[in-house]
Design an enzyme around this catalytic site. Structure first.
Site, short mmCIF file in Angstrom:
data_model
loop_
_atom_site.label_atom_id
_atom_site.label_comp_id
_atom_site.label_asym_id
_atom_site.label_seq_id
_atom_site.Cartn_x
_atom_site.Cartn_y
_atom_site.Cartn_z
N CYS A 125 0.85 -1.19 0.00
CA CYS A 125 0.00 0.00 0.00
C CYS A 125 0.88 1.24 0.00
O CYS A 125 1.87 1.30 0.73
CB CYS A 125 -0.91 0.00 1.23
SG CYS A 125 -2.06 1.39 1.27
N HIS A 134 -8.41 -4.03 -3.21
CA HIS A 134 -7.58 -3.20 -2.33
C HIS A 134 -8.04 -1.74 -2.38
O HIS A 134 -8.26 -1.11 -1.34
CB HIS A 134 -6.10 -3.32 -2.75
CG HIS A 134 -5.19 -2.44 -1.97
ND1 HIS A 134 -4.37 -2.91 -0.98
CD2 HIS A 134 -4.96 -1.11 -2.04
CE1 HIS A 134 -3.67 -1.90 -0.47
NE2 HIS A 134 -4.02 -0.79 -1.09
N GLU A 135 -8.17 -1.21 -3.60
CA GLU A 135 -8.56 0.19 -3.76
C GLU A 135 -10.00 0.42 -3.30
O GLU A 135 -10.31 1.44 -2.67
CB GLU A 135 -8.36 0.66 -5.20
CG GLU A 135 -6.95 0.51 -5.74
CD GLU A 135 -5.85 1.18 -4.90
OE1 GLU A 135 -6.15 2.08 -4.08
OE2 GLU A 135 -4.68 0.80 -5.04
N HIS A 182 -10.22 0.94 0.35
CA HIS A 182 -9.86 2.29 0.78
C HIS A 182 -11.08 3.21 0.82
O HIS A 182 -11.19 4.06 1.70
CB HIS A 182 -8.81 2.90 -0.16
CG HIS A 182 -7.40 2.60 0.20
ND1 HIS A 182 -6.82 3.02 1.38
CD2 HIS A 182 -6.44 1.93 -0.48
CE1 HIS A 182 -5.56 2.61 1.42
NE2 HIS A 182 -5.31 1.95 0.31
#
Length: 168
Positions: free
Chosen positions: A95, A138-139, A142
């Protein structure tokens, strides 16, 4: 223009917040946000030798916006995961908000998402390419205030990224 110094780092409470949707009325600001995301990702690539995507909240832009640049730049606005495969895989995730730390996580092998592009066109994308599928997850995390540290498979799922060796 935002730079690497503007990147929110692990421990910044904004990284744990859920983002607001991008509104059509936000479109005049969109290309500035995308330029900032692109610029910081290029600085990460130059400094740390990784980076395929970045989410807006990593720069303190608390909007549901993802910028990918794998084979080409891609803007993903207001993504929603509408389906995920039962099949999962583990990987060492990295990250930009903690660039020297790797975290072992488990992610779905395939995902389907809906999103809008920079022209406000609606898309449905089924991602079966593992590296892209895990990147999207993953994004997307966020945008919901979830870091890969929170998805660690166990207490031993952390390690330092090896530093690139310089050659004389």
């Amino acid at each position: 223009m935002k730079h690497l110094a503007d990147l929110l780092l692990l421990g910044d409470l904004r990284l744990y917040e859920t983002c607001e949707p991008v509104l059509e009325s936000d479109l005049p600001q969109l290309m500035n946000w995308v330029a900032d995301l692109h610029n910081v990702m290029e600085e990460i690539r130059s400094t740390y030798q990784f980076g395929r995507g970045i989410a807006a909240p990593q720069l303190g832009i608390m909007k549901r916006l993802i910028y990918l640049n794998v084979d080409r730049p891609q803007v993903i606005i207001n993504p929603e995961l509408v389906a995920v495969s039962e099949e999962t895989d583990e990987l060492w995730d990295d990250c930009m908000s903690f660039p020297n730390l790797l975290v072992r996580v488990r992610r779905h092998r395939n995902v389907t998402l809906t999103y809008r592009d920079e022209h406000w066109q609606l898309h449905t994308w089924t991602v079966t390419d593992w590296p892209i599928s895990e990147l999207i997850q993953h994004e997307y995390d966020h945008l919901n205030g979830v870091l890969c540290t929170m998805r660690a498979v166990d207490e031993q799922a952390f390690k330092w990224r090896p530093t690139p060796q310089s050659h004389p």
